[in-house]
Design a protein around this motif. Structure first.
Motif, PDB file in Angstrom:
ATOM      1  N   GLN A 442       0.836  -1.210   0.000  1.00 31.09           N
ATOM      2  CA  GLN A 442       0.000   0.000   0.000  1.00 31.09           C
ATOM      3  C   GLN A 442       0.867   1.255   0.000  1.00 31.09           C
ATOM      4  O   GLN A 442       0.600   2.227  -0.709  1.00 31.09           O
ATOM      5  N   SER A 443       1.904   1.216   0.840  1.00 32.80           N
ATOM      6  CA  SER A 443       2.808   2.364   0.902  1.00 32.80           C
ATOM      7  C   SER A 443       3.471   2.607  -0.445  1.00 32.80           C
ATOM      8  O   SER A 443       3.596   3.753  -0.898  1.00 32.80           O
ATOM      9  N   GLU A 444       3.859   1.533  -1.107  1.00 34.71           N
ATOM     10  CA  GLU A 444       4.480   1.669  -2.425  1.00 34.71           C
ATOM     11  C   GLU A 444       3.491   2.262  -3.427  1.00 34.71           C
ATOM     12  O   GLU A 444       3.825   3.146  -4.218  1.00 34.71           O
ATOM     13  N   VAL A 445       2.240   1.782  -3.387  1.00 33.51           N
ATOM     14  CA  VAL A 445       1.225   2.292  -4.307  1.00 33.51           C
ATOM     15  C   VAL A 445       1.004   3.775  -4.090  1.00 33.51           C
ATOM     16  O   VAL A 445       0.937   4.570  -5.042  1.00 33.51           O
ATOM     17  N   GLN A 446       0.883   4.168  -2.831  1.00 31.64           N
ATOM     18  CA  GLN A 446       0.636   5.585  -2.532  1.00 31.64           C
ATOM     19  C   GLN A 446       1.816   6.452  -2.940  1.00 31.64           C
ATOM     20  O   GLN A 446       1.641   7.586  -3.399  1.00 31.64           O
ATOM     21  N   LYS A 447       3.009   5.928  -2.781  1.00 34.28           N
ATOM     22  CA  LYS A 447       4.189   6.675  -3.195  1.00 34.28           C
ATOM     23  C   LYS A 447       4.182   6.902  -4.707  1.00 34.28           C
ATOM     24  O   LYS A 447       4.401   8.025  -5.183  1.00 34.28           O
ATOM     25  N   PHE A 448       3.880   5.849  -5.451  1.00 36.10           N
ATOM     26  CA  PHE A 448       3.851   5.990  -6.912  1.00 36.10           C
ATOM     27  C   PHE A 448       2.666   6.846  -7.354  1.00 36.10           C
ATOM     28  O   PHE A 448       2.752   7.570  -8.351  1.00 36.10           O
ATOM     29  N   GLU A 449       1.533   6.773  -6.631  1.00 37.02           N
ATOM     30  CA  GLU A 449       0.401   7.627  -6.971  1.00 37.02           C
ATOM     31  C   GLU A 449       0.736   9.099  -6.750  1.00 37.02           C
ATOM     32  O   GLU A 449       0.276   9.983  -7.480  1.00 37.02           O
ATOM     33  N   GLY A 450       1.541   9.385  -5.700  1.00 34.86           N
ATOM     34  CA  GLY A 450       1.976  10.751  -5.474  1.00 34.86           C
ATOM     35  C   GLY A 450       2.822  11.278  -6.621  1.00 34.86           C
ATOM     36  O   GLY A 450       2.633  12.409  -7.094  1.00 34.86           O
ATOM     37  N   TRP A 451       3.752  10.434  -7.081  1.00 37.38           N
ATOM     38  CA  TRP A 451       4.567  10.835  -8.227  1.00 37.38           C
ATOM     39  C   TRP A 451       3.707  11.006  -9.477  1.00 37.38           C
ATOM     40  O   TRP A 451       3.947  11.904 -10.289  1.00 37.38           O
ATOM     41  N   LEU A 452       2.705  10.111  -9.621  1.00 38.91           N
ATOM     42  CA  LEU A 452       1.837  10.220 -10.786  1.00 38.91           C
ATOM     43  C   LEU A 452       1.043  11.518 -10.758  1.00 38.91           C
ATOM     44  O   LEU A 452       0.876  12.190 -11.780  1.00 38.91           O
ATOM     45  N   ALA A 453       0.548  11.891  -9.566  1.00 38.08           N
ATOM     46  CA  ALA A 453      -0.199  13.145  -9.451  1.00 38.08           C
ATOM     47  C   ALA A 453       0.692  14.338  -9.772  1.00 38.08           C
ATOM     48  O   ALA A 453       0.272  15.299 -10.419  1.00 38.08           O
ATOM     49  N   GLU A 454       1.946  14.251  -9.339  1.00 39.56           N
ATOM     50  CA  GLU A 454       2.893  15.332  -9.626  1.00 39.56           C
ATOM     51  C   GLU A 454       3.090  15.487 -11.130  1.00 39.56           C
ATOM     52  O   GLU A 454       3.084  16.612 -11.661  1.00 39.56           O
ATOM     53  N   VAL A 455       3.262  14.356 -11.823  1.00 39.28           N
ATOM     54  CA  VAL A 455       3.493  14.410 -13.271  1.00 39.28           C
ATOM     55  C   VAL A 455       2.268  14.953 -13.987  1.00 39.28           C
ATOM     56  O   VAL A 455       2.364  15.788 -14.888  1.00 39.28           O
ATOM     57  N   GLU A 456       1.075  14.500 -13.576  1.00 38.40           N
ATOM     58  CA  GLU A 456      -0.139  14.922 -14.265  1.00 38.40           C
ATOM     59  C   GLU A 456      -0.435  16.405 -14.043  1.00 38.40           C
ATOM     60  O   GLU A 456      -1.025  17.070 -14.892  1.00 38.40           O
ATOM     61  N   GLU A 457      -0.012  16.925 -12.896  1.00 36.57           N
ATOM     62  CA  GLU A 457      -0.202  18.354 -12.658  1.00 36.57           C
ATOM     63  C   GLU A 457       0.663  19.193 -13.582  1.00 36.57           C
ATOM     64  O   GLU A 457       0.296  20.305 -13.972  1.00 36.57           O
ATOM     65  N   ARG A 458       1.843  18.667 -13.943  1.00 37.25           N
ATOM     66  CA  ARG A 458       2.778  19.428 -14.768  1.00 37.25           C
ATOM     67  C   ARG A 458       2.500  19.295 -16.246  1.00 37.25           C
ATOM     68  O   ARG A 458       3.044  20.062 -17.049  1.00 37.25           O
ATOM     69  N   MET A 459       1.735  18.266 -16.606  1.00 40.01           N
ATOM     70  CA  MET A 459       1.482  18.060 -18.029  1.00 40.01           C
ATOM     71  C   MET A 459       0.488  19.086 -18.549  1.00 40.01           C
ATOM     72  O   MET A 459      -0.406  19.541 -17.813  1.00 40.01           O
ATOM     73  N   PRO A 460       0.608  19.493 -19.829  1.00 43.59           N
ATOM     74  CA  PRO A 460      -0.299  20.483 -20.400  1.00 43.59           C
ATOM     75  C   PRO A 460      -1.754  20.067 -20.315  1.00 43.59           C
ATOM     76  O   PRO A 460      -2.615  20.850 -20.004  1.00 43.59           O
ATOM     77  N   SER A 461      -2.039  18.812 -20.606  1.00 46.75           N
ATOM     78  CA  SER A 461      -3.405  18.309 -20.564  1.00 46.75           C
ATOM     79  C   SER A 461      -3.619  17.584 -19.260  1.00 46.75           C
ATOM     80  O   SER A 461      -2.861  16.674 -18.922  1.00 46.75           O
ATOM     81  N   LYS A 462      -4.619  17.972 -18.522  1.00 41.84           N
ATOM     82  CA  LYS A 462      -4.867  17.386 -17.216  1.00 41.84           C
ATOM     83  C   LYS A 462      -6.095  16.486 -17.225  1.00 41.84           C
ATOM     84  O   LYS A 462      -6.761  16.304 -16.218  1.00 41.84           O
ATOM     85  N   SER A 463      -6.383  15.964 -18.388  1.00 44.07           N
ATOM     86  CA  SER A 463      -7.576  15.113 -18.488  1.00 44.07           C
ATOM     87  C   SER A 463      -7.417  13.842 -17.706  1.00 44.07           C
ATOM     88  O   SER A 463      -8.398  13.235 -17.301  1.00 44.07           O
TER      89      SER A 463
END
Length: 601
Positions: A442-463
């Motif tokens: 679970q901790s690993e999943v949440q860590k990767f989800e945090g990184w994923l949220a970071e990447v999606e925030e920086r991407m031009p399209s936030k769909s």
């Protein structure tokens, strides 16, 4: 009384007229031809075997290796077509092995056996011929001896007759000498007469045997040799036809292999492959803005623009809004004051080319170093895909651990309700271990989800910014930082928009499910329950506790008692081995005539 010379010449055996020696040479040549043809087919079979082996080795050599690169290549239609071609080529090699096997079994083996029979038959026929020749030659010798003796006796009788006539005409010879000469002459005539009779008998016998030899015995032998030769030629004809049929039999399958290669080639889609390349290498970066004109004619009045790589029009339209800076190659420091003098473009290019320390992550990756855990060495789009794939993989592992935990929880409840089946405390260590594993995952999943949220925030399209795992919620509690260099870089060495932001995630505890079902039935060791269906083990289960049975993944067992709501199914391996296994670990197929029959997993 001496026979005529021409009659004697006719009595000479016609040994050279029967061509017996020539036939012997010809049949020997026929056997050698069969041996030569057998050797030819054997070499052809070896060629087919070696060819098939080389084709298989070639197909094996170019088969994709079992690694991550294979998964990448399998996305392209031309790579899949090439793999299909290799598989078809392997089947094509198998047909050449079939040709070799059929040549060996249908021709080589049969001809080897036939050669032994042919040699034995030929030897028997020529043995009979030589025996007949020896017999006629022996009779001829007896006839010759009898003839010579008859000739000699005739000459002796003629000389005795002349001597008697001479003695009888001589007046000086006594009567006794004349009588003696007359008796001698009569005796010689009698001996000549006996020799004539003997010679006549031998001649009659020889003529009879000679007639039988040349009109019966030898023709029969020659006929057998002719039949043998015709069979040999016919066998060669059959083998040659088989030689061609062996190839013809595999042509349909060879044609299917070639059709498979053709279909694989026709299935290649260039546009789909090119789209796949675009999808694979899409970076997600925004294009840089226009480079401003640097007026060297006004050296004292140079203006410094903070957004030299962004669109200057936007800055003019929105003077009150601070534009978000982009760290592109030509800007050395994002905090540079607007009042600083702008350096020439050539100087900035030199500084960019000299900024070696900022390529740490990418260069370490190219040298074969470890890949950053957050995939920060990749462009935003590629990083997002890698993170999402990692989250999906961890989610599958968590689901598997949860299934095992549920099964063990049911087992513990069964032990609590039925102590005779096992000790409930024996399950606790495993449950604790599984719980720790789940928390870690679970901790690993949440860590990767945090990184994923970071990447999606920086991407031009936030769909896709709300893409998260369906099992867990992400909250801001745990700080996640990038393991790579602090300055983000694109694959070509340019900076990303800003340094890593801190994302806080917190794992929510997963409640332990409680089991309320009851296990009503008990084991009945004396009664043998009937089989009501079969099941297949989906996962391995080690039945260390009393009343359970260990199963291997993929094993087939007999079902003798359904799951009564407690999560356990009673199965039997044979007459002596039976026990309970978790229902979630097996796929059950009940018989149609069983009560309440159904198929479930």
């Amino acid at each position: 009384m001496i026979p005529r010379r021409d009659t004697v010449d006719k009595m000479v055996p016609l040994q050279k007229r029967d061509q017996f020696d020539n036939l012997e040479k010809h049949t020997q040549w026929g056997i050698e031809f069969v041996e030569k043809y057998t050797k030819f087919v054997k070499e052809r079979s070896e060629i087919e075997t070696n060819y098939a082996k080389q084709i298989r080795n070639l197909s094996k050599k170019y088969q994709p290796k079992k690694n991550s690169k294979e998964e990448e290549e399998s996305k392209y239609t031309f790579c899949r077509a090439f793999l299909t071609t290799l598989n078809e080529l392997n089947d094509y090699a198998g047909q050449h092995e079939v040709i070799s096997e059929n040549l060996t079994s249908l021709i080589i083996t049969e001809l080897a056996r036939y050669l032994q029979e042919l040699k034995t038959e030929r030897k028997s026929h020529f043995h009979d011929g030589r025996k007949a020749q020896q017999h006629i030659e022996s009779s001829w010798k007896q006839l010759e001896a009898s003839k010579k003796r008859f000739e000699r006796e005739c000459k002796e009788a003629e000389r005795a007759q002349q001597y008697f006539e001479k003695m009888d005409a001589d007046i000086n010879v006594t009567k006794a000498d004349v009588e003696k000469a007359r008796q001698q002459a009569q005796m010689r005539h009698q001996m000549a007469s006996d020799s004539k009779s003997e010679y006549a008998a031998y001649l009659e016998k020889f003529n009879k045997e000679q007639n039988e030899h040349y009109y019966t015995i030898i023709p029969n032998i020659f006929q057998k040799l002719q039949d043998m030769e015709e069979k040999r030629i016919e066998r060669i004809s059959v083998c040659m036809k088989t030689f061609a049929d062996v190839d013809r039999q595999v042509l349909p399958i060879v044609g299917k292999c070639l059709d498979g290669m053709t279909n694989a080639a026709e299935s290649i889609e260039p546009k789909a492959d090119s789209k796949q390349v675009v999808e694979s290498f899409k970076s997600g970066f925004e294009p840089p803005g226009d480079v401003e004109f640097e007026d060297y004619g006004q050296a004292m009045k140079r203006t410094v623009s903070e957004t030299s790589l962004s669109n200057t029009k936007e800055s003019k339209e929105k003077p009150g809004v601070k534009a978000k800076s982009k760290l592109w190659p030509f800007i050395k420091n994002k905090n540079k004051s607007p009042k600083q003098h702008k350096e020439p473009l050539s100087h900035r290019l030199n500084d960019f080319m000299a900024s070696k320390p900022k390529m740490h992550c990418l260069r370490s990756l190219r040298r074969g170093g470890s890949v950053p855990e957050d995939f920060s060495h990749l462009p935003p789009e590629q990083r997002r895909k890698k993170l999402q794939g990692k989250i999906d993989e961890l989610s599958k592992d968590i689901q598997k651990e949860m299934d095992q935990r549920d099964a063990l929880t049911k087992m513990k409840d069964v032990y609590i309700k039925n102590p005779q089946m096992g000790d409930p405390a024996s399950v606790d260590p495993r449950l604790t271990e599984i719980g720790q594993n789940i928390e870690k995952l679970q901790s690993e999943v949440q860590k990767f989800e945090g990184w994923l949220a970071e990447v999606e925030e920086r991407m031009p399209s936030k769909s896709d910014s709300h893409r998260k795992s369906g099992l867990y919620e992400t909250q801001n509690s745990t700080t996640v930082s990038n393991n790579c260099a602090q300055d983000r870089e694109s694959p070509d060495g340019s900076y990303t928009e800003e340094q890593n932001s801190e994302v806080q995630v917190k794992a929510q505890p997963i409640p332990t499910p409680t089991t309320t079902t009851e296990f009503d039935d008990e084991f009945d060791d004396e009664e043998v329950l009937p089989t009501i269906g079969t099941c297949k083990a989906l996962y391995p289960f080690e039945g260390h506790n009393e009343g359970t049975i260990s199963v291997a993944e993929g094993e087939l067992l007999y079902v003798i008692e359904e799951d009564k709501g407690d999560g356990w199914t009673r199965v039997r391996r044979n007459e002596d081995e039976e026990g309970y296994v978790p229902t979630s670990y097996v796929e059950v197929f009940l018989e149609t005539n069983a009560k309440g029959a159904m198929t479930y997993i």
